[in-house]
Scaffold this motif. Structure first.
Motif, mmCIF file in Angstrom:
data_model
loop_
_atom_site.group_PDB
_atom_site.id
_atom_site.type_symbol
_atom_site.label_atom_id
_atom_site.label_comp_id
_atom_site.label_asym_id
_atom_site.label_seq_id
_atom_site.Cartn_x
_atom_site.Cartn_y
_atom_site.Cartn_z
ATOM 1 N N GLY A 121 5.247 -13.038 12.905
ATOM 2 C CA GLY A 121 5.065 -13.739 11.644
ATOM 3 C C GLY A 121 4.645 -15.174 11.886
ATOM 4 N N LEU A 122 3.627 -15.618 11.181
ATOM 5 C CA LEU A 122 3.212 -17.024 11.195
ATOM 6 C C LEU A 122 3.550 -17.592 9.826
ATOM 7 C CD1 LEU A 122 1.713 -19.431 12.565
ATOM 8 C CD2 LEU A 122 -0.370 -18.580 11.455
ATOM 9 N N VAL A 123 4.528 -18.487 9.776
ATOM 10 C CA VAL A 123 5.004 -19.050 8.507
ATOM 11 C C VAL A 123 4.250 -20.339 8.224
ATOM 12 C CG1 VAL A 123 7.005 -19.878 7.215
ATOM 13 C CG2 VAL A 123 7.275 -18.028 8.879
ATOM 14 N N VAL A 136 3.561 -16.874 3.720
ATOM 15 C CA VAL A 136 3.437 -18.150 3.020
ATOM 16 C C VAL A 136 4.783 -18.503 2.383
ATOM 17 C CG1 VAL A 136 2.232 -19.436 1.229
ATOM 18 C CG2 VAL A 136 0.990 -17.735 2.589
ATOM 19 N N ALA A 137 5.340 -19.643 2.784
ATOM 20 C CA ALA A 137 6.618 -20.109 2.246
ATOM 21 C C ALA A 137 6.370 -21.071 1.087
ATOM 22 C CB ALA A 137 7.429 -20.806 3.339
ATOM 23 N N ALA A 138 7.128 -20.919 0.029
ATOM 24 C CA ALA A 138 6.990 -21.836 -1.106
ATOM 25 C C ALA A 138 7.365 -23.252 -0.689
ATOM 26 C CB ALA A 138 7.861 -21.367 -2.264
ATOM 27 N N VAL A 139 8.400 -23.373 0.136
ATOM 28 C CA VAL A 139 8.882 -24.669 0.623
ATOM 29 C C VAL A 139 8.993 -24.596 2.138
ATOM 30 C CG1 VAL A 139 10.755 -26.368 0.527
ATOM 31 C CG2 VAL A 139 10.203 -24.994 -1.500
ATOM 32 N N LYS A 325 10.815 -11.300 3.782
ATOM 33 C CA LYS A 325 9.522 -11.155 4.459
ATOM 34 C C LYS A 325 9.682 -11.286 5.970
ATOM 35 C CE LYS A 325 6.553 -12.734 0.665
ATOM 36 N NZ LYS A 325 5.618 -13.799 0.202
ATOM 37 N N LEU A 326 10.546 -12.200 6.398
ATOM 38 C CA LEU A 326 10.792 -12.377 7.828
ATOM 39 C C LEU A 326 11.401 -11.119 8.430
ATOM 40 C CD1 LEU A 326 12.267 -15.998 7.822
ATOM 41 C CD2 LEU A 326 10.095 -15.312 8.845
#
Length: 332
Positions: A121-123, A136-139, A325-326
């Motif tokens: 995973g690439l955050v 894609v993280a909101a924060v 998701k992670l």
């Protein structure tokens, strides 16, 4: 019990992001976390080696990936269930580890030429690849949540206050002396209207002169919780201060201070100077937070208390979504 290895490049913001991911996962399953400080075998060649490693990783060859691992000081990988790292310095190393050891790897930050499929995973805070590995993280992940901050404030029995997180020159933001002086006047006006004590937290970006100016100008309205970087107040956790703040104001030059403030669930106002030459991606980052209703952006020279919005539920939902998701990518 699962074992997580965090690869740290020594940059506090990157380390806090990695710890934030480990914290999220540990809320779902029992984990222990170990930190390894990465280093190069030949330190003065690190920039060249990083470029070479990024290029060679495109070949997706396990033997080449093993040679990339040799560029770094040895790391004991056996026995770990997950690798977590953040920042461009760690990305080639963590991608090589995934290829050689077939371990789940979570990488944080912009890809710098490496496709998200090179990691489990690439955050990122914006979409780079149309691939399920790009999460894609909101924060931006960090050490805090509404529950963590609330609990810390309760344990330390802190009174409600108005919190200002002060940065300084960086990422294209420049502050004039007049703007700092106007900011001080606004802080005094807010204190007069709200009657809450004021807390100031400065950072490595804050110049010593600005720090002294804030101390001397606000000494009559400061509470007991301020932290002054240049007086040795470093590396302390913000959780209790965030949890006991009625409102949080933060200068826009620090993405990490902003994400930490948002994660508390408290009303957050970001303050910007008149001179900004930040990268387009950074402006998009802040615009995203604004569009989501997570921050209220105001000029440094003329700001006020924004209308209160309870973001606890929204932040909690964002954290749960990222954690799910992670776990789907880690596949434990």
């Amino acid at each position: 019990m699962k074992k997580i290895l965090i690869l740290s490049d020594g940059i506090p913001g990157h380390f806090n992001q990695s710890k934030g991911i480990a914290l999220l996962i540990s809320e779902i399953c029992e984990c222990t976390t170990i930190i390894h400080q990465i280093s190069w075998r030949v330190h003065f060649l690190r920039s060249v080696c990083t470029l070479i490693a990024r290029f060679l990783l495109q070949l997706n060859n396990k033997m080449i990936a093993s040679s990339i691992l040799w560029m770094y000081s040895p790391i004991k990988i056996q026995g770990y269930d997950l690798i977590v790292a953040a920042g461009g310095n760690t990305a080639p190393l963590s991608a090589a580890i995934k290829l050689v050891f077939s371990l789940p790897v979570i990488q944080l930050g912009s890809p710098r030429g490496l496709h998200s499929s090179m990691f489990s995973g690439l955050v990122t805070v914006e979409q780079y690849f149309d691939h399920p590995s790009n999460i894609v993280a909101a924060v931006t992940p960090n050490l805090y949540s509404p529950a963590i901050c609330k609990r810390a404030a309760h344990e330390k029995n802190l009174v409600e206050h108005i919190l200002f997180l002060i940065g300084g020159e960086g990422i294209g933001y420049s502050y004039s002396t007049n703007e700092w002086e106007n900011m001080l006047l606004n802080i005094q006006n807010i204190h007069s209207k709200m009657k809450y004590p004021i807390s100031i937290v400065t950072s490595r970006r804050t110049s010593p002169e600005v720090e002294v100016l804030f101390q001397s100008s606000l000494k009559n309205i400061l509470g007991n919780y301020s932290a002054w970087f240049h007086q040795g107040d470093k590396n302390f956790k913000l959780d209790a201060l965030l949890g006991s703040a009625k409102n949080i104001f933060v200068t826009e030059d620090s993405a990490m201070m902003i994400s930490e403030s948002i994660s508390s669930g408290k009303p957050v106002t970001t303050l910007y100077p008149s001179r900004i030459q930040s990268p387009k991606r950074y402006e998009q980052h802040l615009s995203k937070y604004s569009d989501l209703g997570l921050i209220d952006r105001q000029p440094l020279s003329d700001f006020h208390i924004a209308s209160k919005q309870d973001l606890n539920q929204k932040i909690t939902e964002y954290r749960a979504e990222l954690a799910n998701k992670l776990m789907q990518r880690v596949r434990w």
